[in-house]
Design an enzyme around this catalytic site. Structure first.
Site, short mmCIF file in Angstrom:
data_model
loop_
_atom_site.label_atom_id
_atom_site.label_comp_id
_atom_site.label_asym_id
_atom_site.label_seq_id
_atom_site.Cartn_x
_atom_site.Cartn_y
_atom_site.Cartn_z
N LYS A 29 0.81 -1.22 0.00
CA LYS A 29 0.00 0.00 0.00
C LYS A 29 0.84 1.27 0.00
CE LYS A 29 -4.28 -1.65 0.21
NZ LYS A 29 -5.18 -1.43 -0.96
N GLU A 38 -9.74 6.01 3.00
CA GLU A 38 -10.62 4.96 3.49
C GLU A 38 -9.74 3.74 3.72
OE1 GLU A 38 -10.10 5.39 0.27
OE2 GLU A 38 -9.49 3.34 -0.15
N SER A 85 1.79 -9.69 -0.93
CA SER A 85 1.45 -8.27 -0.86
C SER A 85 1.54 -7.65 0.53
CB SER A 85 0.05 -8.05 -1.42
OG SER A 85 -0.87 -8.89 -0.77
#
Lengths: 403, 270
Positions: A96, A118, A385
């Site tokens: 991210k 969010e 990830s």
């Protein structure tokens, strides 16, 4: 023969990937999106912006992330070689941050002083709070009340980083409702606020710019695989919620016809039960959160509640580029159930000493299935990830243990 | 001439400020809505805006969000909204009805199917919050053939260039969103509304209605002074929320009081 598809030419000038994507927002936000697009168009090929982004990725995020041969897991499965792209080793523990670093730089260019985000699992919220702390910007993170409960560690991390976490009590109290609330904040505070969207969804240009920031994953993986194995991988596997880690890995390989690509959605209790979060497997095209894409909805077009053990995949939509790639047939989208993901979580933890996030565990579970079907000289490259520390309370609960 | 145009022209000719009232179909119970529509008209509404409930009403403040949630408990659908308008038309052929909602229920039904059904039922216009003109060309084509008006929003952030292009596509009326924010927000500024309205008027002769943040006779009067009329929603939906356990008659009585008071505020301008 058909002309090869130029994957870099998408989205088109109006932000569409074929029938998908676009800009479905209320009028108040149109100017902010035009402005964002114009700033992004200016900076994306600007060498000084690229240099600043690359510098942050190297020295703050810790890139390049390794491409790791999971030798013991490969032996255990007994098929194709499994390689892991270690995004879990990034600062803040997931892919991210690649995107939040990029969007924070854009926020700086726009002169806005406040960022909002969010979050589902909390990884994007943490990554946003992190870059906001570094830039000294106010940061407000919207998170479904249900997710606040199941990801309490990340909630506390965000607070420590100086962010305000707002639990969202409307609707299903998960990621989609957090996104609604972030949109409402943005529409109210559009003059001073930059909205850092965490995935390759939302109105144009977000799916494009988030993809571009995440493509560092695939570019590195491609080079690393060539350097370590002398060849491209035979298959790529990544989990797909909104789909940012997946598109980041996939995109630089889309023109490599020999590379099979698999996106793994959250099958929840099983796609056949309806209790899942797999719109590409079991949804229909529709419009939500600013873009046209595959959605989970009822016969009246109401968005339905999704189910997944992993908060980060618990979303009824998916990035529009994935919807387009599905219809093209370039990427195959499959689903992995909660139980299978849990098994893969335990496997990787015990066999390789790597604890994957529950989101990532979906990709691992499918990679194991695929490896069994593929010959030993083939290479399967999985996007690892994120790391699983944030999920240990969920896992402990399943095990009936109070931590 | 569409029913919307006709009514707004009459208002202009007689110096009356138009009052558009918004309620959500099925809120708080499906059997209330038809009676509520008639009550609003009797109390002075010129146009009914009927909210089509959606699971993810992104542009709504907390009050109208709850209205959508209450309606969805009863599985109120877009098809149901259209047939309700059909029922309304059995006794009211004059008052225009605009459906206001979000794109996805429309996408699910299909633009063609929607247009045909809506037109047959006597719907007059459609306002789709998350369908800006750039994404609305196919829908607009379908609706224009059927003499249904497509209502577009203009916001405080809309640039002059966009205003020009939006009004060139609009029909019926132009809806100016009076503030940056969600429906029912509390920071209305009449001076800045006046400024923007003047700017919009330079580009269009269409009637200009202003909504978001108007909640009583005073705010209606302040905004009505510079526009052709006002749109009132949250204050009515709030009353619905406070009356969930009351009889249909009592709910309609409450809506009548609110509407009549706003009507008198507007009428004091003429």
């Amino acid at each position: 023969m058909n002309k090869p598809i130029d994957y870099n030419a998408m989205p088109d000038a109006s932000g569409h990937f074929g029938n998908f994507g676009g800009r479905f927002v209320s009028e108040t936000l149109m100017h902010a999106l035009d402005e964002l697009q114009s700033i992004y168009d200016d900076v994306k090929n600007d060498p000084s912006f690229r240099a600043e982004f690359d510098k942050d990725l190297a020295h703050y995020v810790g890139r390049p992330s390794p491409l790791y041969f999971a030798e013991r897991l490969t032996k255990k499965i007994g098929g194709a070689k499994i390689y892991l792209k270690r995004e879990d080793l990034n600062h803040t523990g997931a892919h991210k941050v690649n995107n939040t670093i990029g969007q924070a730089l854009l926020a700086k260019y726009t002169g806005k002083t406040r960022v909002i985000a969010e979050t589902g699992a909390g990884q994007h919220g943490v990554a946003s709070a992190t870059v906001a702390a570094r830039l000294g910007m106010e940061c407000v993170v919207y998170m479904g009340a249900e997710d606040v409960k199941r990801q309490s560690l990340n909630v506390y991390r965000m607070k420590l980083l100086g962010a305000t976490v707002v639990p969202v009590e409307s609707g299903s109290k998960t990621l989609k409702d957090a996104m609604n609330e972030a949109m409402r904040d943005w529409v109210t505070n559009v003059d001073n606020t930059f909205y850092i969207i965490g995935t390759v969804a939302g109105p144009h240009p977000y799916p494009q710019l988030v993809r571009d920031f995440q493509c560092v994953i695939g570019r590195e993986a491609r080079q690393q695989c060539l350097a370590q194995e002398g060849t491209l991988p035979n298959a790529l596997v990544a989990c797909v919620g909104g789909g940012s880690n997946a598109i980041g890995l996939f995109h630089p390989f889309l023109s490599d016809d020999g590379v099979d690509i698999y996106g793994v959605e959250a099958g929840g209790l099983g796609v056949e039960t309806g209790k899942h979060a797999a719109p590409l497997n079991d949804g229909v095209p529709g419009v939500l959160h600013g873009n046209r894409t595959y959605l989970m909805e009822d016969e009246n077009g109401q968005i339905i509640e999704t189910h997944s053990i992993s908060a980060g995949l618990d979303y009824p939509g998916v990035g529009p580029e994935h919807a387009w790639l599905k219809d093209l047939g370039r990427v195959k989208y499959v689903a992995i159930n909660d139980d299978e993901a849990m098994q893969a979580f335990r496997n990787l933890t015990l066999v390789e000493g790597i604890m994957p996030a529950l989101e990532t565990s979906h990709a691992m579970a499918y990679a194991e299935k695929l490896a069994q079907q593929r010959p030993k000289d083939e290479i399967i490259l999985v996007n690892l990830s994120g790391r699983g520390d944030k999920d240990i309370l969920t896992v402990a609960k399943i095990d009936g243990i109070e931590v | 001439m569409s029913r919307i145009t006709e009514v707004l022209q009459q208002c202009r000719a007689s110096g009356r400020k138009a009052l558009v009232t918004y309620i959500v179909n099925g809120d708080p119970r499906p059997e209330v809505t038809l009676a509520a529509m008639h009550a609003l008209v009797a109390a002075g509404a010129d146009i009914i805006e009927l909210g089509v409930p959606f699971s993810d009403p992104m542009a709504e403040g907390p009050v109208i969000q709850k209205g959508h949630e209450r309606a969805l408990v009863h599985h109120t659908s877009l098809a149901g909204c259209i047939s309700l308008v059909g029922e309304f038309r059995q006794t009211n052929r004059e008052t225009p009805v605009v459906l206001m909602g979000y794109a996805n229920p429309l996408e699910r039904m299909g633009y063609g199917a929607f247009g045909t059904a809506a037109s047959a039922a006597g719907v007059d216009g459609l306002l789709t919050v998350d369908l800006p003109p750039e994404e609305a060309s196919k829908l607009k084509q379908e609706l224009a053939q059927l003499n249904l008006d497509t209502i577009y929003l203009i916001a405080p952030t809309t640039t002059e260039q966009r205003i020009a292009s939006i009004v060139s596509l609009a029909s019926g009326f132009v809806y100016y969103v009076s503030l940056k924010g969600v429906t029912g927000a509390g920071h209305l500024d009449a001076d800045s509304v006046q400024q923007k309205v003047t700017e919009i008027r330079r580009h269009t002769a269409l009637p200009l209605l202003v909504g978001f943040g108007i909640k009583d006779a005073d705010s209606a009067k302040a905004i009505g002074a510079c526009a052709d009329g006002v749109v009132v929603g949250s204050v009515l939906v709030k009353a619905m929320g406070e009356a969930t356990d009351q009889s249909c008659e009592d709910i309609c009585q409450r809506l009548t009081e609110i509407t009549a008071s706003i009507r008198s505020g507007l009428d004091s301008l003429s």
